[in-house]
Every structure is written in C-alpha cells, then in structure tokens.
Design a protein around this motif. Structure first.
Motif, PDB file in Angstrom:
ATOM      1  N   LEU A   1      49.645  79.571  81.204  1.00  0.00           N
ATOM      2  CA  LEU A   1      50.965  79.345  81.794  1.00  0.00           C
ATOM      3  C   LEU A   1      51.993  79.357  80.683  1.00  0.00           C
ATOM      4  O   LEU A   1      51.903  78.565  79.746  1.00  0.00           O
ATOM      5  N   GLY A   2      52.931  80.271  80.785  1.00  0.00           N
ATOM      6  CA  GLY A   2      53.993  80.371  79.792  1.00  0.00           C
ATOM      7  C   GLY A   2      55.305  79.895  80.376  1.00  0.00           C
ATOM      8  O   GLY A   2      55.677  78.737  80.276  1.00  0.00           O
ATOM      9  N   CYS A   3      55.987  80.781  81.055  1.00  0.00           N
ATOM     10  CA  CYS A   3      57.323  80.480  81.564  1.00  0.00           C
ATOM     11  C   CYS A   3      57.305  79.733  82.893  1.00  0.00           C
ATOM     12  O   CYS A   3      58.245  79.045  83.228  1.00  0.00           O
ATOM     13  N   GLU A   4      56.242  79.894  83.665  1.00  0.00           N
ATOM     14  CA  GLU A   4      56.102  79.323  85.003  1.00  0.00           C
ATOM     15  C   GLU A   4      57.189  79.789  85.968  1.00  0.00           C
ATOM     16  O   GLU A   4      57.506  79.121  86.942  1.00  0.00           O
ATOM     17  N   HIS A   5      57.762  80.962  85.678  1.00  0.00           N
ATOM     18  CA  HIS A   5      58.785  81.569  86.540  1.00  0.00           C
ATOM     19  C   HIS A   5      58.451  83.019  86.878  1.00  0.00           C
ATOM     20  O   HIS A   5      59.291  83.744  87.396  1.00  0.00           O
ATOM     21  N   GLY A   6      57.259  83.483  86.516  1.00  0.00           N
ATOM     22  CA  GLY A   6      56.850  84.841  86.822  1.00  0.00           C
ATOM     23  C   GLY A   6      57.411  85.900  85.903  1.00  0.00           C
ATOM     24  O   GLY A   6      57.284  87.088  86.182  1.00  0.00           O
ATOM     25  N   VAL A   7      57.991  85.503  84.791  1.00  0.00           N
ATOM     26  CA  VAL A   7      58.640  86.452  83.884  1.00  0.00           C
ATOM     27  C   VAL A   7      57.705  86.928  82.772  1.00  0.00           C
ATOM     28  O   VAL A   7      57.643  88.120  82.491  1.00  0.00           O
ATOM     29  N   CYS A   8      56.957  86.020  82.171  1.00  0.00           N
ATOM     30  CA  CYS A   8      56.212  86.381  80.960  1.00  0.00           C
ATOM     31  C   CYS A   8      54.913  87.126  81.243  1.00  0.00           C
ATOM     32  O   CYS A   8      54.466  87.919  80.423  1.00  0.00           O
ATOM     33  N   GLY A   9      54.252  86.853  82.348  1.00  0.00           N
ATOM     34  CA  GLY A   9      53.022  87.553  82.688  1.00  0.00           C
ATOM     35  C   GLY A   9      51.754  86.974  82.090  1.00  0.00           C
ATOM     36  O   GLY A   9      50.673  87.508  82.330  1.00  0.00           O
ATOM     37  N   ALA A  10      51.847  85.884  81.335  1.00  0.00           N
ATOM     38  CA  ALA A  10      50.645  85.306  80.720  1.00  0.00           C
ATOM     39  C   ALA A  10      49.648  84.823  81.767  1.00  0.00           C
ATOM     40  O   ALA A  10      48.451  84.741  81.497  1.00  0.00           O
ATOM     41  N   CYS A  11      50.124  84.544  82.973  1.00  0.00           N
ATOM     42  CA  CYS A  11      49.271  84.005  84.034  1.00  0.00           C
ATOM     43  C   CYS A  11      48.724  85.081  84.962  1.00  0.00           C
ATOM     44  O   CYS A  11      48.142  84.760  86.009  1.00  0.00           O
ATOM     45  N   THR A  12      48.858  86.343  84.620  1.00  0.00           N
ATOM     46  CA  THR A  12      48.448  87.427  85.509  1.00  0.00           C
ATOM     47  C   THR A  12      46.946  87.403  85.758  1.00  0.00           C
ATOM     48  O   THR A  12      46.140  87.296  84.830  1.00  0.00           O
ATOM     49  N   VAL A  13      46.586  87.488  87.043  1.00  0.00           N
ATOM     50  CA  VAL A  13      45.203  87.623  87.496  1.00  0.00           C
ATOM     51  C   VAL A  13      45.182  88.712  88.554  1.00  0.00           C
ATOM     52  O   VAL A  13      46.239  89.160  89.015  1.00  0.00           O
ATOM     53  N   LEU A  14      43.997  89.141  88.945  1.00  0.00           N
ATOM     54  CA  LEU A  14      43.875  90.115  90.027  1.00  0.00           C
ATOM     55  C   LEU A  14      43.471  89.376  91.301  1.00  0.00           C
ATOM     56  O   LEU A  14      42.500  88.618  91.287  1.00  0.00           O
ATOM     57  N   VAL A  15      44.218  89.582  92.356  1.00  0.00           N
ATOM     58  CA  VAL A  15      43.883  89.029  93.672  1.00  0.00           C
ATOM     59  C   VAL A  15      43.647  90.214  94.589  1.00  0.00           C
ATOM     60  O   VAL A  15      44.555  91.023  94.802  1.00  0.00           O
ATOM     61  N   ASP A  16      42.421  90.313  95.074  1.00  0.00           N
ATOM     62  CA  ASP A  16      42.012  91.454  95.895  1.00  0.00           C
ATOM     63  C   ASP A  16      42.390  92.778  95.223  1.00  0.00           C
ATOM     64  O   ASP A  16      42.833  93.723  95.869  1.00  0.00           O
TER      65      ASP A  16
ATOM     66  N   VAL B   1      46.675  92.763  83.714  1.00  0.00           N
ATOM     67  CA  VAL B   1      47.589  93.757  84.291  1.00  0.00           C
ATOM     68  C   VAL B   1      47.074  95.166  83.975  1.00  0.00           C
ATOM     69  O   VAL B   1      47.126  96.059  84.820  1.00  0.00           O
ATOM     70  N   ALA B   2      46.532  95.345  82.775  1.00  0.00           N
ATOM     71  CA  ALA B   2      45.989  96.659  82.405  1.00  0.00           C
ATOM     72  C   ALA B   2      44.717  96.965  83.194  1.00  0.00           C
ATOM     73  O   ALA B   2      44.532  98.097  83.651  1.00  0.00           O
ATOM     74  N   ALA B   3      43.845  95.986  83.364  1.00  0.00           N
ATOM     75  CA  ALA B   3      42.608  96.211  84.122  1.00  0.00           C
ATOM     76  C   ALA B   3      42.930  96.632  85.546  1.00  0.00           C
ATOM     77  O   ALA B   3      42.349  97.590  86.066  1.00  0.00           O
ATOM     78  N   GLY B   4      43.851  95.940  86.182  1.00  0.00           N
ATOM     79  CA  GLY B   4      44.224  96.291  87.550  1.00  0.00           C
ATOM     80  C   GLY B   4      44.819  97.683  87.642  1.00  0.00           C
ATOM     81  O   GLY B   4      44.483  98.466  88.545  1.00  0.00           O
ATOM     82  N   ALA B   5      45.683  98.011  86.690  1.00  0.00           N
ATOM     83  CA  ALA B   5      46.339  99.322  86.711  1.00  0.00           C
ATOM     84  C   ALA B   5      45.350 100.447  86.442  1.00  0.00           C
ATOM     85  O   ALA B   5      45.391 101.487  87.107  1.00  0.00           O
ATOM     86  N   LEU B   6      44.445 100.257  85.483  1.00  0.00           N
ATOM     87  CA  LEU B   6      43.478 101.307  85.159  1.00  0.00           C
ATOM     88  C   LEU B   6      42.421 101.466  86.249  1.00  0.00           C
ATOM     89  O   LEU B   6      41.911 102.567  86.461  1.00  0.00           O
ATOM     90  N   GLU B   7      42.102 100.385  86.943  1.00  0.00           N
ATOM     91  CA  GLU B   7      41.161 100.507  88.058  1.00  0.00           C
ATOM     92  C   GLU B   7      41.812 101.272  89.205  1.00  0.00           C
ATOM     93  O   GLU B   7      41.153 102.048  89.884  1.00  0.00           O
ATOM     94  N   ALA B   8      43.114 101.062  89.403  1.00  0.00           N
ATOM     95  CA  ALA B   8      43.831 101.770  90.475  1.00  0.00           C
ATOM     96  C   ALA B   8      44.088 103.230  90.107  1.00  0.00           C
ATOM     97  O   ALA B   8      44.075 104.106  90.971  1.00  0.00           O
ATOM     98  N   ASP B   9      44.346 103.495  88.810  1.00  0.00           N
ATOM     99  CA  ASP B   9      44.672 104.846  88.360  1.00  0.00           C
ATOM    100  C   ASP B   9      44.076 105.078  86.973  1.00  0.00           C
ATOM    101  O   ASP B   9      44.741 104.828  85.959  1.00  0.00           O
ATOM    102  N   PRO B  10      42.835 105.551  86.898  1.00  0.00           N
ATOM    103  CA  PRO B  10      42.184 105.753  85.604  1.00  0.00           C
ATOM    104  C   PRO B  10      42.926 106.718  84.680  1.00  0.00           C
ATOM    105  O   PRO B  10      42.776 106.650  83.466  1.00  0.00           O
ATOM    106  N   ALA B  11      43.754 107.597  85.236  1.00  0.00           N
ATOM    107  CA  ALA B  11      44.495 108.555  84.408  1.00  0.00           C
ATOM    108  C   ALA B  11      45.777 107.963  83.832  1.00  0.00           C
ATOM    109  O   ALA B  11      46.482 108.638  83.084  1.00  0.00           O
ATOM    110  N   LEU B  12      46.066 106.729  84.136  1.00  0.00           N
ATOM    111  CA  LEU B  12      47.291 106.084  83.652  1.00  0.00           C
ATOM    112  C   LEU B  12      47.430 106.193  82.135  1.00  0.00           C
ATOM    113  O   LEU B  12      48.518 106.408  81.621  1.00  0.00           O
ATOM    114  N   GLY B  13      46.319 106.072  81.426  1.00  0.00           N
ATOM    115  CA  GLY B  13      46.351 106.106  79.971  1.00  0.00           C
ATOM    116  C   GLY B  13      46.832 107.419  79.395  1.00  0.00           C
ATOM    117  O   GLY B  13      47.218 107.492  78.235  1.00  0.00           O
TER     118      GLY B  13
END
Length: 160
Positions: free
Chosen positions: A37-52, A109-121
C-alpha cells in the motif's frame, strides 16, 4: 459479511467488514504481504493484483466485491516449485528494481497485460504506456520497460 476468495489457488473463507479494502484483507487476513500500500488512492499502483485476470488497484476495491473471484498476487507468480516467473527473472536481469516497494505492482500489471496480449512486448509505446500506469521513485522506468519487453520476448521464444 462471509466471503470466499480464491487467492493464488487457495480458498480463503473469510468474515470481513463490508468497508474493508481488498489490499488490507490480502495482507492481514490472508498473510500475503507482497501487495504493498503506497498512496491508498489508486494512483501509485503498488497494490495492483489480478482479479479474474484483470489488473486492479486493490486499495480501491472492497474485499466483498471479490467474493467468489480468483485473485492473483505477486506471491502467486512463481511456479509450483518456487521457480521465479519469467517477469521476475527479467526484472532481476535488467536491474528493474531498487528499493522494491513498487515492484509487486509493476509485476502484476505486466503479468496481466502480457497474459492478455503476449505481443505487447513488441510495441515499445504500449510497454511505455503500461509502465506509466504505476509510479516508481528509484529506477527511472527504462529498466522496467526493458524487463517487460525481455519477458515478452522470452515467452514468445519458448512458445515457438
């Protein structure tokens, strides 16, 4: 409220106050302290997890909203024998972490994005946009961009 979270493959039947945020429940009730938990306002992203499968800021989501959902935290990235995830290896190889506070959020955030679109890189602008969604005070972002691109390349090479 009684809820059940499926976190990293384990079921957690919980009794939580409706106003408790997912990040606090993961840390305090499930013992998974990798979610920061960093900012606790959704800005910093330190708390990012994958939900479904989707990246979410766990500081902005109530745990009761996740009843019955599949949640993946940074602890759930490693393989069954504890081997590091390709993103974790790439972050290490590219020196994409220093203090490490923001790292779990970037990894998720990277794991979720790469799982959704492996060509993102393959798209430097897309990787830069992804990296720009989280905040880091130490690395200057370039090593993080390189690490995500490297993990994507390695994933594509092993898939072929």
């Amino acid at each position: 409220m009684k809820i059940t979270l499926n976190v990293n493959g384990d079921a957690y039947p919980l009794d939580v106050e409706p106003r408790r945020i997912l990040a606090d429940v993961l840390r305090e009730d499930c013992g998974l302290t990798g979610t920061h938990l960093g900012c606790e306002h959704g800005v910093c992203g330190a708390c990012t997890v994958l939900v479904d499968g989707s990246a979410v800021r766990s500081c902005l989501m109530f745990a009761v909203q996740c009843d019955g959902s599949t949640v993946r935290t940074v602890e759930g990235l490693s393989g069954p024998d504890g081997e590091p995830h390709p993103l974790q290896r790439a972050f290490s190889a590219e020196h994409a972490l220093q203090c490490g506070f923001c790292t779990p959020g970037f990894l998720m955030v990277a794991a979720g994005a790469l799982e959704a679109d492996p060509a993102l890189g393959d798209d430097p602008e897309a990787v830069a946009g992804l990296v720009g969604s989280n905040l880091c005070r130490c690395t200057g972002y370039e090593p993080i961009r390189r690490a995500i691109a490297r993990a994507a390349r390695e994933r594509q090479n092993t898939a072929t």
